[in-house]
Scaffold this active site. Structure first.
Site: not given
Ligand code: 13P
Length: 252
Positions: A9-11, A95, A97, A167, A173, A213, A234-235
């Site tokens: 997920n590149w957000k 998600h 977020e 999640e 993050g 993470s 994510g990251g």
């Molecule tokens: P991180 O891997 O950056 O913690 O993000 C997880 C995430 O929200 C994937 O959708």
């Protein structure tokens, strides 16, 4: 036997140009992999740039959201058909977020999941508790509400078309991963809920991803757990070497 699924997920990262460059690197190392399923989810404006690179490989394209109506006066929204035509096979829905910053509710998540299925997009439906909810021992209540709300009214046949992602918000993050055991406890609970909604036969076939993470050095222990069928990253999905590292550890 369930195939492991690793989704990036590149957000709100990577412009059109940057996304194309990253996709090109991933294509080179991951494009021929068939032992596990790989999905990358760039932001809307970069979907076509990424699809151009990975369209003829085994890497699948996903979006980060979809709207529940098909067309019309919905400024800023994107339809399932638009995603299909951009090459998407998957879409992340609900998600944390989006729940936190855009006020997305379980009812909205449910409408989006149904629309995605109607258009043959595989929803990756996210659930997960906040830190304060975990500390108040509310994890199961929250996850149950999100799961049952998001899946309301879906037939068993349609449940099989969905991927669930657990999640925990406190692990996103932050560098704090749930321990494999902690994560698996919730995954087991989710699978039991899915059994209650449908049947054990169905729930055993559904994939439940962990997100929060995830990195090359913790993925192996996570997927060794019985009820963890992959990861939503994510990251670490923003850097070719770390995403490739995660995928390679899953193949071993
Ligand atoms: P991180 O891997 O950056 O913690 O993000 C997880 C995430 O929200 C994937 O959708």
């Amino acid at each position: 036997m369930k195939k492991i699924l690793i989704a990036g997920n590149w957000k709100m990262n990577k412009t059109f140009v940057e996304a194309g460059e990253l996709a090109e690197k991933m294509k080179g190392r991951l494009g021929d992999i068939t032992q596990i399923d790989i999905v990358i989810c760039p932001a809307f404006p970069a979907l076509s740039a990424v699809y151009e690179k990975i369209g003829d490989t085994h890497i699948r394209l996903g979006a980060q959201d979809v709207f529940w109506e098909e067309e019309g006066a919905y400024t800023g929204e994107v339809s399932a058909l638009m995603l299909r035509e951009s090459g998407c096979k998957y879409v992340i829905i609900g998600h944390s977020e989006r729940r936190i910053h855009s006020g997305e509710t379980d009812e909205m998540v449910n409408k989006k999941v149904k629309k995605a299925i109607e258009w043959n997009l595989t929803p990756i439906m996210c659930v997960g508790e906040k830190l304060e909810e975990r500390e108040r021992n509310k994890t199961e209540n929250v996850v149950r509400r999100q799961l049952e709300g998001g899946l309301e009214g879906l037939s068993s046949e349609n449940l099989l078309k969905i991927v669930i992602a657990y999640e925990p918000v406190w692990a996103i993050g932050t560098g704090k991963t749930a321990t494999p055991h902690q994560a698996n406890e919730v995954h087991k609970f989710i699978r039991q809920l899915l059994t209650n909604i449908s049947s054990e036969k169905i729930s055993q076939q559904m994939r439940i991803l962990y997100g929060g993470s995830v990195k090359p050095d913790n993925i192996s222990a996570l997927i060794e757990e019985e009820d963890i069928d992959g990861a939503l990253v994510g990251g670490a999905s923003l850097v070719d070497e770390s995403f490739i590292g995660i995928v390679e550890r899953c193949i071993k």
